[in-house]
Motif scaffolding. Structure first.
Motif, PDB file in Angstrom:
ATOM      1  N   PRO A 662      78.129  32.707  40.396  1.00  0.00           N
ATOM      2  CA  PRO A 662      78.297  32.153  38.927  1.00  0.00           C
ATOM      3  C   PRO A 662      79.412  31.464  38.837  1.00  0.00           C
ATOM      4  O   PRO A 662      80.505  31.842  39.499  1.00  0.00           O
ATOM      5  N   GLU A 687      67.090  34.021  37.293  1.00  0.00           N
ATOM      6  CA  GLU A 687      68.175  34.147  36.834  1.00  0.00           C
ATOM      7  C   GLU A 687      68.904  35.588  36.721  1.00  0.00           C
ATOM      8  O   GLU A 687      69.952  35.863  37.194  1.00  0.00           O
ATOM      9  N   ASP A 691      71.989  37.346  38.885  1.00  0.00           N
ATOM     10  CA  ASP A 691      72.980  38.184  38.168  1.00  0.00           C
ATOM     11  C   ASP A 691      73.077  39.625  38.808  1.00  0.00           C
ATOM     12  O   ASP A 691      74.134  40.007  39.116  1.00  0.00           O
TER      13      ASP A 691
END
Length: 757
Positions: A662, A687, A691
């Motif tokens: 990120p 996504e 994360d």
């Protein structure tokens, strides 16, 4: 010494004493020039004069003013444009189910059609005074790119009314009456437009269209009316099956001289309601892998009033110029936006997937073979975004750079295809199984469509970029062509003589400067910046000068044959293209504040540009019609040999690290990628998994350390995590966090399967 002075004096007299120069130099060269002058058709002449010369002229002439480029305002969306993206575009994408559109319905659902109309998606380029949004080229490009990352079928549907078509042609050339009637109706969706140019016998050679109109008088609405009897057969026309108004390009003939003395008036554009008697629409093509409305239209002896010509009667025969000028701008927005979408989607999803997908206990992004492909994805995406921004910035400044937009269309769609090929390879089985969770398949199937339309890429590269650029961008050739074409021979020679003297000085300066740049490897060339980018400015200036020399010699030696030596001229076009994209990349880097995080991407892109330039030059020298001249040019441009190499392997790891972490740069290079927030949205799943894995890095490290210390027995990932929790290596809270992450990870790498098909 005395002999040298005499020789120099004689040369100066020959060059600068007009009567002698005209007799001994200008007149023989003039005659030779006329003999090798490539025959220009009327459509080619129109194309030559259409649009503007911009940064492409700087690069072609060998003296790019880098500071002027860097001083250009940084492109930026307005508050209204950003609000439209945040609200209307976001709402539209949340409504969209691309799998259902393509695989099941073969069309957009009615609620999306209505939303597009009522929210102004078909009026991005129409003026506010007519109810349109009047958005910038940057906004137009951004909106199409974001939509394309979700659904290519939807993106094509939105982009066509905002590209070459009735809306743009009316805005630029329509009569006030035509604008006042049609533009509000197009803006609010009451009318759905299409534009019919391509036919079975005319594609990229649009000037050869056989569709014709005959000026005549017939009864129309109870009155004898001056008009046109039209016959046409068109195909590949986007929105034609659902259009309510048809823009039509045809050749207009006036055999009875009802409009004047000329019989063959040339290409003309008219606007016709599809409900008009004789207009045939409705039959569909099925574009590969997509489901946008595309089809045919025909008409035979269809009579229309003369004032249905776009621009009115005074624009009869001016259609080709209108089309070329509009296409030179539109070509730089819509189709390049699809290439940008490939990069943004590919970079975002591949960076995440390369972390989430594991083989041999490692994320696949840790393997050098995968990193090689990921570096191409990231490096090309950096350049795609840079080129998109620079080209739309030029359009928003009022430029209509025909060569630049041809470069942008060709290379951004080709780069998008290259990116998708690598993305598909890395995703492997995940990418090739079609279904609701496949976010790549439809785009992969659809990108060849962007490559074949608005000028097929093969012809754009081999005919347009250098073929048109050599005349438009050169400071003197167009003037020489005009002088040679002057029917008054004396006037033509006078004009030619004045231009030739300047041309000789220009060519001599380029030759000597190019040699000096080559002998010093460009080290003495000034650069507008310091640091990592400075050497690239120097090398690009050097290659720009080399292009100027080679273009001059090629045109001098080959003359009209250069147009037919398509592979040779395409290589010079490649040099110009790579110079332009490298310029865009340097501008993008500067606009971002020259951050260190960008270094690997910048170097990868520019090293690749220089390598491609070197390869294009090598091919040009090796295949030049006169081998001796080819070798002389090679030693002039590369006296020590061509030493540009492909990007270093060390850059790949740095690029991959950014793609798999990120961060601000990852977001900047993927901000056009749609990420769904619904639970089952495939991009959202990837996504969230990405994360979650980053949030579990410390937990993974504890488990690995315990395995290495013998505290936990090596096994499957789930077995080792459970054992680590049981042994107290990780807490129960950490174990539950790890389990949630692993569930997401498995969901991210899953593929669709069906009970039956």
């Amino acid at each position: 010494m005395g002999i040298l002075i005499v020789i120099i004096s004689c040369l100066l007299i020959v060059l600068f004493y007009s009567p002698i120069r005209r007799q001994w130099i200008s007149e023989p060269v003039f005659k030779y020039f006329k003999s090798i002058l490539p025959p220009l058709s009327a459509t080619e002449q129109e194309a030559m004069n259409a649009g503007t010369v911009w940064w492409d002229g700087e690069l072609f002439r060998g003296k790019p003013d880098w500071q002027a480029l860097l001083n250009m305002p940084k492109p930026k969306l307005t508050e209204q444009e950003q609000a439209f993206i945040d609200n209307q575009v976001a709402t539209l994408l949340a409504m969209t189910d691309d799998y259902k559109i393509v695989q099941q319905d073969k069309d957009l659902p009615e609620e999306i059609w209505q939303y597009l109309k009522q929210e102004g998606f078909f009026s991005l380029i129409i003026g506010k005074e007519y109810g349109g949004l009047a958005f910038s080229a940057l906004a137009n490009s951004t909106i199409v790119s974001i939509i394309a990352s979700r659904s290519l079928s939807l993106a094509v549907t939105v982009m066509v009314p905002n590209s070459l078509g009735p809306g743009e042609l009316l805005s630029h050339y329509g009569t006030q009456e035509q604008k006042s009637y049609w533009l509000p109706r197009l803006a609010d969706g009451r009318e759905v437009p299409c534009f019919a140019l391509t036919g079975p016998e005319s594609g990229s050679d649009a000037g050869s269209i056989p569709d014709k109109g005959i000026v005549c008088e017939q009864m129309f609405e109870g009155e004898m009316t001056l008009g046109i009897s039209l016959t046409w057969d068109k195909r590949y026309i986007t929105l034609a099956p659902v259009a309510s108004v048809l823009g039509l390009a045809f050749k207009l003939h006036d055999p009875d001289a009802l409009l004047g003395q000329q019989s063959d008036l040339g290409i003309t554009c008219a606007l016709i309601p599809t409900s008009h008697p004789g207009v045939i629409i409705g039959r569909r093509h099925l574009p590969m892998g997509l489901a946008f409305q595309n089809g045919t239209t025909q008409g035979k002896d269809v009579f229309i009033p003369i004032d249905w010509i776009i621009g009115g009667q005074s624009y009869a025969g001016k259609g080709w110029r209108m089309l070329v000028e509009c296409l030179s701008a539109g070509r730089g927005i819509s189709l390049p936006a699809l290439g940008a979408a490939c990069g943004h989607l590919g970079t975002r999803m591949t960076g995440a997937y390369a972390l989430v997908r594991k083989q041999f206990g490692l994320s696949v992004g840790k393997f050098e073979g995968v990193q090689d492909a990921m570096a191409r994805i990231g490096g090309l995406t950096y350049q795609l975004e840079a080129t998109r921004r620079l080209t739309t910035a030029a359009l928003d400044l009022g430029e209509k750079p025909a060569i630049v937009t041809a470069i942008t269309k060709y290379h951004m769609t080709e780069m998008g295809r290259t990116v998708l090929n690598d993305v598909m390879d890395i995703h492997a089985g995940k990418a090739i199984q079609m279904g609701p969770t496949n976010y790549l398949g439809q785009m992969y199937l659809g990108i060849p469509i962007a490559i074949t339309v608005e000028g097929a890429n093969i012809l754009t590269r081999s005919l347009m970029i250098f073929g048109q650029g050599a005349t438009r961008c050169h400071p003197y050739v167009l003037q020489e062509l005009e002088a040679a074409a002057n029917p008054n021979a004396a006037e033509g020679l006078d004009a030619f003589d004045q231009v030739l003297l300047k041309h000789l000085g220009y060519a001599s300066s380029n030759i000597f400067t190019s040699l000096a740049y080559g002998l010093t490897a460009g080290r003495l060339i000034s650069a507008p910046t310091h640091g990592v980018s400075a050497p690239y400015y120097r090398q690009l200036t050097r290659m720009s000068r080399g292009l100027a020399v080679c273009a001059d010699i090629a045109m001098l030696v080959l003359g009209g044959n250069l147009k037919r030596r398509e592979m040779l001229s395409a290589r010079l076009g490649d040099v110009l293209s790579q110079l332009y994209m490298a310029s865009a990349t340097l501008k993008f880097f500067q606009d971002r504040g020259c951050p260190e995080s960008d270094y690997a991407f910048l170097r990868y892109a520019l090293d690749n540009n220089l390598y491609q330039i070197g390869q294009a030059f090598e091919g040009f020298f090796a295949n030049f019609s006169n081998p001796v001249i080819g070798q002389v040019l090679k030693r002039l441009v590369f006296p020590w040999g061509m030493y540009y190499t492909q990007p270093k392997d060390s850059l790949a790891a740095d690029i991959c690290q950014v793609m798999m972490q990120p961060g601000e740069l990852r977001d900047a290079l993927t901000h056009l990628c749609y990420i769904g927030d619904k639970e089952q949205d495939p991009t959202g799943i990837i996504e969230r998994s990405f994360d979650a894995m980053h949030q579990c890095v410390n937990i993974e490290q504890l488990i690995v350390a315990a395995v290495q210390a013998g505290e936990v027995v090596k096994g499957s990932a789930s077995e080792m995590a459970a054992s680590a929790a049981k042994q107290g290596v990780i807490s129960q809270e950490q174990y539950h966090q790890w389990q949630s992450m692993d569930t997401l990870r498995k969901q991210a790498i899953a593929v669709d399967d069906f009970a039956s098909l």
